[in-house]
Design a protein around this motif. Structure first.
Motif, PDB file in Angstrom:
ATOM      1  N   GLY A 144       0.715  -1.241   0.018  1.00 40.54           N
ATOM      2  CA  GLY A 144       0.152  -0.111   0.053  1.00 40.54           C
ATOM      3  C   GLY A 144       0.792   1.296  -0.173  1.00 40.54           C
ATOM      4  O   GLY A 144       1.992   1.081  -0.346  1.00 40.54           O
ATOM      5  N   ALA A 183      -4.727  -6.649   3.497  1.00 44.43           N
ATOM      6  CA  ALA A 183      -4.603  -5.550   3.615  1.00 44.43           C
ATOM      7  C   ALA A 183      -3.889  -4.773   4.990  1.00 44.43           C
ATOM      8  O   ALA A 183      -4.325  -5.543   5.966  1.00 44.43           O
ATOM      9  N   ILE A 203      -5.461   0.553   6.103  1.00 45.87           N
ATOM     10  CA  ILE A 203      -6.096   0.510   4.876  1.00 45.87           C
ATOM     11  C   ILE A 203      -7.057   1.822   4.814  1.00 45.87           C
ATOM     12  O   ILE A 203      -7.616   2.410   3.808  1.00 45.87           O
ATOM     13  N   VAL A 241      -3.969  -2.535  -3.437  1.00 41.74           N
ATOM     14  CA  VAL A 241      -4.450  -3.149  -2.137  1.00 41.74           C
ATOM     15  C   VAL A 241      -5.717  -2.952  -1.551  1.00 41.74           C
ATOM     16  O   VAL A 241      -6.284  -1.723  -1.487  1.00 41.74           O
ATOM     17  N   GLY A 242      -6.361  -3.812  -1.079  1.00 40.18           N
ATOM     18  CA  GLY A 242      -7.857  -3.907  -0.430  1.00 40.18           C
ATOM     19  C   GLY A 242      -8.685  -3.182  -1.238  1.00 40.18           C
ATOM     20  O   GLY A 242      -9.834  -2.689  -0.952  1.00 40.18           O
TER      21      GLY A 242
END
Lengths: 466, 409
Positions: free
Chosen positions: A182, B380, B384, B406-407
């Motif tokens: 992320g 995640a 997140i 992601v997620g």
């Protein structure tokens, strides 16, 4: 006593919370000229107490300003709207040391140099070394993405932070790491000057102590020729661990105080440090000495032993303090230019100071193009105060015109927020404002810092403190 | 691999400059379209295919060097420039940029940054995020936003480059990147040895204490041999090391390294020099994502260097004795790569099992039959929510690669 302070006292007790003006005075200022008393200060012992204090501040609509050692030069730790100051004086421990994996977990209040001292016997060190490292904290360094003399080889604080624990504006505790998938929240938090979250733990990267280190000193006739030598060294593809320049004014002040062995009659002094294997250091010194002499070095010598190295570095890092002994007041500017522009920018700074009839000293991280002109003035003389402000702005504009920027390592803080729009367009600032809006929509974390008033990411909108 | 509408393939746009790219994005956003900004396409498998894709914006033509004074040790270039072209420009002045991404002839600066690729030399030279000193991105609404600059120390405003690196183009598209670069080391050697699997532990223990460490150190297991002429049928693991620096330090490093290998019972080490060393090192990087045979998936998991050997061992045995897992353990960075082959069902089960063993592991390469999708990201992280809020703020209409990150971002 306000509802805010009584709630803090009730939740955290008198040992953690300060509310009396005489106790709050030490939290009112940093090394910048502005100050203001906060409504309250807390000296928490752990992240839970930090989180509790932030939650209460939020509920009471009070801004929050995190504080390390208060050595910042740009007003970044000044509670310019009152509210709550969080001091990390008690959260100052080395929590974990993992020598094998070259990492440590520390609390934000740990003093920079104490970390390196604590781990020295293990053959590792923490590289970022701002001149304030004897008193400044890791947390404060993370807040400003502090640099230092050894950035030339090792990079700045952001290159040495592997992860963080932080408290968000709701008072929730989060942990982030470079290893997370992320967005790189770690990288965004470092250097955000307390405007996005309050950091409660730092995972730092450690480096192996090199086999050999050599510190050398060269004398030059003037700052321009020393700067030419530095540009030539970098251009030749050599990256020493440090390349620092001090001009005559600084060198004399430093020698008077430290007696470290700098050549007092030189127009400028170059301090160069090499690190690596014994062979590399010896070969590197020979090459550096030759380039320096080709560019007019009047002398070149290497420190004989560790004690002399330490003395030379202590004097260099104490330069600002040494000036404080001879000048009524001084103002340190922090700006950065591409390294090839060094000789030119030094010439311009000299001209600007002369125009404003201000003595100027120069002590700077030459290898990085990171300048610290130090303007000497007397606060009691209105003309001189105005001249310092005008000269400081001219220096920044000069650096921007040369492709540089307005802060290399001190941060923007309160001092330079209006200058940020000299570097960035409204669209550039709006993108930064998007980040602020996500982390801290009420702009309760360190308000009045970094962003110009009126910018879309600045202080427009409902005030956090009625 | 683009999951567009089944009826029509997404149109491809190749803007000539940053302004055109931004305008193309704005037009797409205004029309409510979804866009994938694409570089060389070498790491597309490292994210999920976007949920929707009406247009592909290729950065191919944004390939100019904008600013390069070698004496400054910095360079600014267009996002579409390939890593090979960048390397060639720098090499003419004895400089380099160690991004270490696979397939540099196709991989672009922007794509490598967006994918957040971190190569095996990062403990010596830093990650892409550390080498990036400034950038300009085109945001979803078609504005161009710059941050950083052309200086090596800079704390002016938020460090936005960090946010965009590794964002897989979901917040904005790189149009220009500025880097600090490094002088090319005068000497370079690459060492390749085969060793008996039983001596893995002894090797690991000896190698982390080298006074002159290599800049890359990998154990490869189950991958094709790096050097031609290696005996076929030799399935022993391979340990490879790259040394860079002055001639004297590289010579000393290689000598100490060989003696450490020798003490652990490794009989033979082949050494390559200069350009050969660089070429074989690049082949080792390429092999991480290069297709081996048929349908397959490759995962990358991060961890502590001290645990890399153990974790790779755990991955190798995770699917039982009959299902081979090829692994790579990076002894300096802690990265573990695990690759498996098989039919779609076996791959899905294998990825799940490897994630049990390795923790959070990201897919970096996949060669799957049409219609088969395995989530590239896995679980995640706990932050997140903040990441989703960033996406919503930067790209409120879901224009940029929606759903690929992601997620489900």
């Amino acid at each position: 006593m306000s509802a805010f302070t009584s709630r803090l006292l009730e939740a955290l007790g008198p040992d953690v919370v300060r509310t009396e003006p005489e106790d709050l005075a030490v939290f009112a200022f940093d090394a910048y000229s502005e100050d203001r008393l906060p409504a309250a200060a807390v000296i928490p012992r752990n992240a839970r107490e930090v989180a509790r204090a932030i939650a209460i501040a939020r509920e009471c609509g009070e801004p929050v300003v995190p504080r390390g050692a208060g050595t910042g030069l740009c007003g970044g730790a000044v509670p310019s709207r009152g509210g709550l100051v969080i001091s990390f004086a008690r959260m100052n421990r080395l929590l974990e040391l993992d020598v094998r994996n070259r990492r440590a977990r520390v609390q934000p209040g740990l003093i920079n140099l104490e970390l390196s001292h604590a781990i020295a016997s293990q053959g590792v060190f923490y590289a970022p070394d701002p001149s304030s490292q004897k008193i400044s904290t890791i947390g404060g360094n993370v807040g400003t993405n502090a640099g230092g003399a050894h950035c030339l080889r090792y990079g700045t604080t952001t290159n040495h932070v592997l992860g963080l624990e932080y408290v968000d504006t709701h008072g929730a505790v989060h942990r982030v790491s470079l290893d997370d998938p992320g967005y790189d929240l770690t990288g965004v938090l470092v250097g955000s000057e307390g405007t996005l979250g309050v950091i409660t733990e730092v995972d730092v990267r450690l480096m192996t102590v090199p086999e050999a280190v050599r510190v050398c000193v060269a004398a030059f006739a003037d700052v321009e020729s020393a700067s030419e030598a530095v540009s030539a060294i970098i251009g030749a593809g050599i990256v020493p661990t440090a390349l620092e320049i001090m001009d005559a004014l600084i060198t004399r002040a430093v020698e008077a105080h430290y007696h470290a062995g700098y050549p007092e009659n030189a127009g400028a002094v170059l301090l160069a440090e090499l690190a690596g294997t014994h062979d590399d250091v010896a070969a590197g010194e020979a090459l550096l000495a030759r380039i320096a002499k080709d560019h007019g070095a009047l002398s070149w010598r290497a420190a004989r032993d560790q004690a002399e190295c330490d003395a030379l570095w202590a004097a260099r890092k104490g330069a600002a303090g040494a000036i404080g002994r001879i000048a009524p007041n001084y103002y340190i500017q922090d700006a950065c230019v591409p390294r090839t522009r060094l000789p030119e920018v030094m010439h311009e700074i000299d001209a600007i100071a002369r125009d404003h009839q201000l003595p100027v000293g120069n002590v700077f991280h030459a290898g990085d193009g990171n300048l610290h002109p130090l303007l000497i003035f007397d606060r009691r003389e209105r003309r001189q105060v105005d001249a310092v402000v005008a000269a400081g702005t001219e220096i920044l504009r000069t650096c921007i015109a040369m492709g540089g920027t307005i802060s290399g390592e001190h941060g923007i803080g309160y001092e330079k927020k209006e200058s940020l729009s000299l570097v960035f367009s409204p669209d550039d600032l709006a993108a930064m404002g998007n980040v602020r809006a996500v982390f801290d929509p009420a702009r309760a974390f360190n308000p009045d810092k970094i962003f110009p008033a009126g910018a879309r990411c600045g202080e427009v909108g409902p005030p956090v403190h009625a | 691999m683009i999951a567009g509408s089944p009826k029509s393939a997404p149109r491809v746009v190749e803007p000539a400059d940053a302004g055109e790219l931004a305008a193309a994005l704005r037009a797409a956003a205004d029309a409510g379209e979804a866009v994938l900004v694409r570089g060389g396409g070498t790491l597309l498998a490292a994210a999920n295919p976007p949920r929707r894709c009406d247009a592909v914006i290729a950065t191919t033509r944004l390939c100019a060097v904008h600013s390069y004074d070698p004496r400054d040790l910095t360079i600014g270039a267009g996002a579409g420039m390939t890593l090979a072209a960048l390397a060639e420009t720098l090499a003419q002045h004895g400089q380099f940029l160690p991004l270490d991404a696979p397939f540099p002839a196709r991989a672009t600066i922007g794509g490598t940054l967006a994918a957040g690729w971190t190569g095996p030399r990062r403990s010596a030279y830093g990650r892409a995020r550390d080498l990036l000193i400034g950038s300009t991105v085109a945001l979803a609404d078609g504005t161009l936003a710059a941050s950083g600059g052309m200086v090596v120390k800079n704390v002016t405003g938020y460090d936005m480059g960090k946010l965009y690196v590794g964002s897989h183009g979901t917040l904005g598209a790189f149009v220009r990147a500025n880097f600090k670069v490094l002088p090319m080391p005068p000497a370079r050697r690459f060492a390749v040895s085969r060793f008996d699997p039983g001596s893995r532990e002894r090797l690991d223990a000896g190698l982390h204490a080298l006074m002159v460490p290599p800049v890359a150190l990998l154990i490869r297991d189950g991958f094709a041999a790096l050097l031609d002429g290696d005996a076929r049928g030799d399935h022993r693991p391979e340990i490879v090391a790259l040394f860079e620096g002055s001639e004297s330090s590289v010579e000393r490093g290689v000598r100490d390294y060989r003696s450490t290998l020798g003490a652990a019972g490794v009989a033979e080490t082949r050494i390559l020099d200069g350009a050969d060393a660089a070429a074989v090192f690049q082949r080792a990087i390429d092999s991480v994502v290069a297709p081996a045979d048929g349908q397959e998936v490759t995962l990358l998991a991060r961890g502590l260097p001290s645990e890399a050997v153990h974790r790779a061992e755990a991955a190798r045995t995770a699917l039982g004795a009959n299902v081979p897992v090829r692994t790579l353990a990076d002894l300096l960075t802690g990265d573990v790569v695990a690759g498996i082959a098989g039919d779609a069902g076996a791959l899905a089960r294998g990825v799940a099992r490897l994630r049990d063993v390795l923790g959070r592991a990201q897919i970096v390469a996949s060669h799957l039959p049409a219609g088969v999708e395995i989530d590239a990201w896995g679980t995640a992280p706990s932050t997140i929510g903040t990441m989703r809020a960033l996406k919503a703020r930067f790209d409120p209409h879901g224009t940029l690669a929606p759903g690929g990150f992601v997620g489900g971002i």
